[in-house]
Design an enzyme around this catalytic site. Structure first.
Site, PDB file in Angstrom:
ATOM      1  N   ASP A  47       0.811  -1.212   0.000  1.00  0.00           N
ATOM      2  CA  ASP A  47       0.000   0.000   0.000  1.00  0.00           C
ATOM      3  C   ASP A  47       0.847   1.267   0.000  1.00  0.00           C
ATOM      4  OD1 ASP A  47      -2.861  -0.394  -0.112  1.00  0.00           O
ATOM      5  OD2 ASP A  47      -2.659  -1.539   1.733  1.00  0.00           O
TER       6      ASP A  47
ATOM      7  N   ILE B 178       1.282   2.352  -3.531  1.00  0.00           N
ATOM      8  CA  ILE B 178       0.071   2.440  -4.350  1.00  0.00           C
ATOM      9  C   ILE B 178      -0.643   3.747  -4.025  1.00  0.00           C
ATOM     10  CG2 ILE B 178      -2.153   1.398  -4.927  1.00  0.00           C
ATOM     11  CD1 ILE B 178      -1.036  -1.295  -4.021  1.00  0.00           C
TER      12      ILE B 178
ATOM     13  N   GLU C 220      -6.873   0.863   1.335  1.00  0.00           N
ATOM     14  CA  GLU C 220      -6.397   2.179   1.741  1.00  0.00           C
ATOM     15  C   GLU C 220      -6.605   3.149   0.582  1.00  0.00           C
ATOM     16  OE1 GLU C 220      -2.492   2.283   3.371  1.00  0.00           O
ATOM     17  OE2 GLU C 220      -2.829   0.551   4.691  1.00  0.00           O
TER      18      GLU C 220
ATOM     19  N   ASP D 167      -6.432   6.689  -0.988  1.00  0.00           N
ATOM     20  CA  ASP D 167      -5.612   7.879  -0.746  1.00  0.00           C
ATOM     21  C   ASP D 167      -6.324   9.167  -1.147  1.00  0.00           C
ATOM     22  OD1 ASP D 167      -3.215   6.391   0.118  1.00  0.00           O
ATOM     23  OD2 ASP D 167      -3.253   5.643  -1.932  1.00  0.00           O
TER      24      ASP D 167
ATOM     25  N   HIS E  80     -15.513   7.508 -17.952  1.00  0.00           N
ATOM     26  CA  HIS E  80     -16.161   7.852 -19.213  1.00  0.00           C
ATOM     27  C   HIS E  80     -15.258   8.784 -20.006  1.00  0.00           C
ATOM     28  CE1 HIS E  80     -19.998   5.953 -18.363  1.00  0.00           C
ATOM     29  NE2 HIS E  80     -19.983   6.488 -17.150  1.00  0.00           N
TER      30      HIS E  80
ATOM     31  N   CYS F 204     -14.287   4.571 -23.284  1.00  0.00           N
ATOM     32  CA  CYS F 204     -14.660   4.681 -24.688  1.00  0.00           C
ATOM     33  C   CYS F 204     -13.581   5.452 -25.454  1.00  0.00           C
ATOM     34  CB  CYS F 204     -16.009   5.389 -24.825  1.00  0.00           C
ATOM     35  SG  CYS F 204     -17.384   4.501 -24.057  1.00  0.00           S
TER      36      CYS F 204
ATOM     37  N   SER G  60     -16.372   1.359 -25.145  1.00  0.00           N
ATOM     38  CA  SER G  60     -15.908   0.293 -24.265  1.00  0.00           C
ATOM     39  C   SER G  60     -17.118  -0.186 -23.466  1.00  0.00           C
ATOM     40  CB  SER G  60     -14.814   0.823 -23.323  1.00  0.00           C
ATOM     41  OG  SER G  60     -14.332  -0.210 -22.494  1.00  0.00           O
TER      42      SER G  60
ATOM     43  N   SER H   3     -19.720  -2.554 -20.983  1.00  0.00           N
ATOM     44  CA  SER H   3     -19.811  -3.114 -19.630  1.00  0.00           C
ATOM     45  C   SER H   3     -20.056  -4.614 -19.693  1.00  0.00           C
ATOM     46  CB  SER H   3     -20.921  -2.416 -18.846  1.00  0.00           C
ATOM     47  OG  SER H   3     -22.151  -2.522 -19.535  1.00  0.00           O
TER      48      SER H   3
END
Length: 375
Positions: A80, A83, A119, A121, A165, A207, A233, A235
């Site tokens: 973490d 990241i 976690e 951020d 999006h 997309c 793109s 779902s």
């Protein structure tokens, strides 16, 4: 006759020296080859920046996408502390969530990717274009906590994953602002100029995602997208209990692929390029490798999704001689020696003794944290 003997000895010595020199050159070359093979990836640490840019309940899948990648990189070894997780909405605590404190990525609620140790951020309205660019370039206020910083260097391999999006040349942040492909390309160039990465893997699930890497011009970047310009793109996995789609197709099949990867896996980047053909994704995934210096076939998946430390196992026992001259260069050793000397003068110079004790404590902390602190 007496003069011939030294000459013969000299000839034998010269031949031996020549042989040793040749052997030494071969040995040095072999060691150099081994070293190059050992450090062929060129990086010593890994970082991940995972960004979900969408708000509202109907964008549940974008949060699940990001948390699923988060789960995979943690499983493969990135901690973490390395990241930076940015979630624009908190689906786990949304009033519409039938199972609070959970986010599922598979139908029938089989896998909770929210877990017990997430976690976050940057959350909610902290997820902005400005904050994202500041994280990448390091232009953040001094008061920013360490957990919100990308503390990478020129030996860091960085994974940047984004979902939300988008359209031709832009990605929306929370339906209120957008980042363009030019801004993103310039941010990566700043990172390169400031020596903030060694190699960078950019993945975007949106997309017309391929439009976001068209303007990249910085070296050592591999880019992947879920769709070409002009394509959506799509779902995946609608769930009747939750009432929304759980994931996007590209990320779903990418994570199925990552589930088969382990820290010692030899799976390479070319395998990642094939994870979601058009027959599965409906859209046409794309990738770009012309800016990357290495052959993708020689780039391991764990070079970006994992945190594999390169070590050499030795079978011989190594004994350390404390009387070696080099040992005196150890700052802890030197300070201990000075502290022992100051013990004899403690009564006369108590302040000196206290000062040396503080230096010794600081040196120990510095030696124990070489990865995060420069001495």
């Amino acid at each position: 006759m007496a003069a011939a003997v030294p000459a013969a000895r000299w000839a034998r010595a010269a031949a031996a020296a020549l042989l040793l020199g040749c052997c030494g050159a071969v040995l040095a070359g072999g060691i150099q080859d081994q070293a190059e093979q050992f450090f062929k990836s060129g990086h010593t640490n890994n970082w991940a920046v995972l960004v979900c840019t969408s708000r509202f309940w109907f964008n549940y899948r974008h949060v699940a996408n990001t948390l699923s990648v988060y789960r995979s990189v943690k499983r493969l070894g990135i901690p973490d502390s390395h990241i930076v997780l940015m979630l624009a909405d908190d689906m786990a605590c949304n009033p519409r969530n039938p199972k609070p404190a959970t986010v599922f990525s598979h139908k029938n609620m089989e896998l909770n990717v929210y877990g017990d140790d997430v976690e976050v951020d940057y959350r909610s309205y902290e997820v902005t274009v400005e904050n994202f660019l500041r994280v990448l370039t390091g232009r953040i206020p001094p008061s920013t906590p360490r957990s919100k910083r990308l503390l990478s260097d020129d030996r860091s391999n960085i994974l940047i994953y984004m979902t939300g999006h988008g359209g031709n040349g832009f990605l929306k942040f929370q339906d209120s602002e957008e980042i363009t492909n030019v801004e993103l390309a310039d941010a990566f160039e700043q990172m390169w100029q400031k020596r903030r990465y060694n190699e960078l893997l950019f993945i975007i699930d949106t997309c017309q995602g391929a439009s976001m890497y068209e303007r990249f011009y910085s070296p050592n970047i591999i880019a992947l997208a879920s769709s070409q310009v002009g394509e959506d793109s799509l779902s995946h996995q609608p769930d009747l209990g939750i009432g929304v789609h759980l994931m996007d197709r590209y990320t779903f099949y990418m994570l199925e692929f990552l589930e088969e990867v382990h820290p010692a896996s030899q799976t390479n980047m070319n395998d990642l390029f094939q994870v979601c053909p058009k027959s599965l994704c409906v859209s046409t995934p794309g990738h770009r490798t012309d800016l990357f210096q290495r052959d993708p076939q020689n780039v391991l998946i764990t070079d970006f999704f994992g945190s594999v430390r390169k070590v050499e196992i030795m079978t011989e026992t190594v004994s350390l001689d404390r009387n070696l001259t080099g040992f005196e260069s150890d700052p802890v050793c030197c300070l201990k020696r000075q502290l022992e000397i100051s013990d004899k003068e403690r009564e006369g110079k108590p302040q000196l003794h206290q000062r040396m004790g503080r230096k010794l404590k600081a040196a120990k902390g510095c030696i124990g944290n070489r990865t995060t602190k420069v001495c």
